[in-house]
Design a protein around this motif. Structure first.
Motif: not given
Ligand code: UT7
Length: 325
Positions: A6-7, A168-177
Motif C-alpha cells: 500500500s503506497v 491516499v493509498l494505492e495497491a502497487q506491486e513492489q520488488p518485495g524487499l
C-alpha cells in the motif's frame, strides 16, 4: 518474489478557521498559558464553526490529499474514516464523505479506536489493499472533539482540538524487499481493562446522550510511554531495522512530554521527531495525519524516507505503522 504494498500517493490536512489560544482559555477558566505549555506543549487549538461537522473537515482533508496525489475522487474504491466524533450515531461519517466526494461505488465505513484510530484505519486499509479486495483507498482521521468536551473541566478541555488529515493509498506491486515503498509492517493492540481511564460518559445504548470526555490524565500518562515504546520496538524488529535507520518518527500528538520521553527511550534524536501538538492540541484520530501532512508539506518527509507512525489512546488502544514514503 514481488509483493503488493500500500503506497502513499499523497496526503492532505484541514484545520477549522477559529483558533482558541491558551490565553483565550485562561480568560474563561482557572488555567494559564504557562501551565498548559509546561505540562503539554500545547499553545493553541482549532475549533469547528457552528454547522461545521466532522464530515466537512474530513471532506476538506480528503480533497487536499486527492489533489496532492494527483488522482480523481472517482478512482477511490475504499474509504476508511477514523473518528470518535461522528456526525450522527449512524450512518457512518465515511458515507457522508463518500457522498460529498461524489463517489457511488466501492465501500466506505468508520473505524473507532479513539486516538489510535488513524493507525488502526491505515492497518485495515493496508490489509484490504494487499488482499486485492480494493485498489485505491482514502484513509482519514477526522474529529470535532470540541463537541464532547466539558468546558468547565480544566483537566481535559485545554488538551483537545478539532481537525482532519487524510492520505491516499494505492495497491502497487513492489520488488518485495525492505527497500520497497509503502506500508512495511503494522502492529495494533488493545486492552479494555483500562477502558474507564479515558472515556465518554454517554452513548446511545447507555444514556441515550452524547456525553462528555472524562480522563484520569495521570493514569493515562503513566501507561503511555511504555505502551508506545513496546509497540514501536515490535514494528522495528519486524521491519528488521533499528531506530537509527528511521528517517522520521511521527507520533500521536497528545502531549510534548510523552513524545519527548518516548523518543528518548527509543533512542530517536529530536531532529527526526515531527511535532505539531503546539499548533492544534490533541486532535485524536486526526493527530498523526496532521503531523504527517505538515512534515510532507514543508519538505522534510520525501519519497524513499523510512517513517514510523504511532499512537495511543482510549481503550486503551495503541499501535505503530512502519512505511517507506
Ligand atoms: O491521546 C491520548 C490520551 N491523552 C493523553 O495522552 C494525556 C495523558 N495525560 C497528560 O497529558 C497529563 O496527565 C495532563 C496534561 C492531562 C496533566 O498533567 P499532569 O502533570 O499529569 O498534571 P496532574 O493531572 O497531575 O495535575 C497537577 C495539578 C493538579 O493540581 P494539584 O492537585 O497538584 O493542586 C491539577 O488540578 O495541575 C492542576 N491542573 C491544572 N492547572 C492549571 C490540571 N489541569 C490544569 C489546568 N490548568 N488546565
Amino acid at each position: 518474489m514481488t509483493a503488493i504494498r500500500s503506497v502513499v500517493l499523497g496526503c492532505g490536512s484541514y484545520l477549522p478557521q477559529q483558533v482558541l489560544t491558551n490565553a483565550d482559555l485562561a480568560a474563561r477558566i482557572d488555567t494559564s498559558d504557562e501551565w498548559i505549555v509546561q505540562r503539554t506543549g500545547i499553545r493553541e487549538r482549532h475549533i469547528a464553526a457552528p454547522g461545521e461537522f466532522t464530515s466537512h473537515l474530513a471532506i476538506n482533508a480528503a480533497k487536499a490529499a486527492l489533489a496532492d496525489a494527483g488522482v480523481e475522487a472517482q478512482s477511490i474504491d475504499l474509504i476508511v474514516l477514523a473518528t470518535s466524533t461522528p456526525d450522527n450515531t449512524f450512518p457512518a461519517t465515511a458515507v457522508a464523505v463518500q457522498h460529498g466526494l461524489g463517489i457511488h461505488h466501492g465501500a466506505a465505513f468508520d473505524l473507532q479506536a479513539v486516538c489510535s484510530g488513524f493507525i488502526f484505519a491505515l492497518a485495515t486499509a493496508d490489509n484490504f489493499l494487499r488482499s486485492g479486495a480494493f485498489k485505491r483507498a482514502l484513509v482519514i482521521g477526522a474529529e470535532t472533539f470540541s463537541r464532547i468536551l466539558d468546558w468547565s473541566d480544566r483537566g481535559t478541555c485545554v488538551l483537545f482540538g478539532d481537525g482532519a488529515g487524510a492520505i491516499v493509498l494505492e495497491a502497487q506491486e513492489q520488488p518485495g524487499l525492505s527497500s520497497d515503498r509503502g506500508v512495511l509492517t503494522t502492529h495494533l493492540r488493545s486492552d479494555g481493562s483500562h477502558k474507564t481511564k479515558l472515556f465518554v460518559d454517554g452513548g446511545p445504548s447507555t444514556t441515550q446522550t452524547v456525553g462528555h470526555l472524562r480522563m484520569e490524565g495521570r493514569e493515562v500518562f503513566k501507561h503511555a510511554v511504555g505502551m508506545i515504546t513496546d509497540v514501536v520496538e515490535d514494528a522495528l524488529a519486524r521491519g528488521g531495522i533499528t531506530a537509527r535507520d528511521l528517517d522520521w518518527f511521527v507520533p500521536h500528538q497528545a502531549n510534548k512530554r510523552i513524545i519527548d520521553a518516548s523518543a528518548r527511550k527509543l533512542g530517536i534524536p529530536e531532529e527526526k521527531v515531527v511535532v505539531t501538538v503546539h499548533l492544534h492540541g490533541n486532535t485524536s484520530a486526526a493527530s498523526v495525519p496532521l503531523a504527517l501532512g505538515a512534515a510532507v508539506a514543508d519538505g522534510r518527509i520525501r519519497q524513499g524516507d523510512l517513517v514510523l507512525l504511532e499512537a495511543m489512546g482510549g481503550g486503551f488502544t495503541w499501535g505503530a505503522v512502519l512505511l517507506r514514503w
